[in-house]
Design a protein around this motif. Structure first.
Motif, PDB file in Angstrom:
ATOM      1  N   MET A 147      28.346  41.929  -2.290  1.00 54.84           N
ATOM      2  CA  MET A 147      27.797  41.374  -1.071  1.00 54.84           C
ATOM      3  C   MET A 147      27.409  39.919  -1.311  1.00 54.84           C
ATOM      4  N   GLU A 148      27.921  39.058  -0.474  1.00 59.75           N
ATOM      5  CA  GLU A 148      27.661  37.630  -0.625  1.00 59.75           C
ATOM      6  C   GLU A 148      26.658  37.178   0.433  1.00 59.75           C
ATOM      7  N   VAL A 149      25.592  36.524  -0.023  1.00 61.50           N
ATOM      8  CA  VAL A 149      24.570  36.006   0.879  1.00 61.50           C
ATOM      9  C   VAL A 149      24.804  34.514   1.041  1.00 61.50           C
ATOM     10  N   ARG A 150      24.849  34.062   2.287  1.00 62.66           N
ATOM     11  CA  ARG A 150      25.066  32.645   2.540  1.00 62.66           C
ATOM     12  C   ARG A 150      23.920  31.826   1.992  1.00 62.66           C
ATOM     13  N   GLU A 151      24.272  30.668   1.464  1.00 56.89           N
ATOM     14  CA  GLU A 151      23.255  29.760   0.939  1.00 56.89           C
ATOM     15  C   GLU A 151      22.337  29.318   2.078  1.00 56.89           C
ATOM     16  N   HIS A 194      26.285  23.769   3.635  1.00 59.72           N
ATOM     17  CA  HIS A 194      27.196  24.651   2.898  1.00 59.72           C
ATOM     18  C   HIS A 194      28.494  24.868   3.677  1.00 59.72           C
TER      19      HIS A 194
END
Length: 57
Positions: free
Chosen positions: A1-5, A54
């Protein structure tokens, strides 16, 4: 799972802002509550700036 910066500071800032607003409404240490609200709003702003920057990279 990737969390946005910038998502974590924004979410944290929202929680802190809500906490400060509740404190201010219940008149619990109004000056401290105002500081907490400001601190939370600063986190929301900085998190939003991170998310926008970002996207442009």
């Amino acid at each position: 799972m990737e969390v946005r910066e910038g998502a974590i500071p924004t979410a944290l800032g929202s929680a802190v802002t809500i906490t400060g607003a509740i404190m201010k409404r219940k008149e619990v240490a109004p000056m401290i509550a105002a500081g907490i609200v400001g601190f939370g709003l600063a986190h929301i702003l900085l998190g939003a700036v991170d998310m926008v920057q970002h996207n442009h990279r």
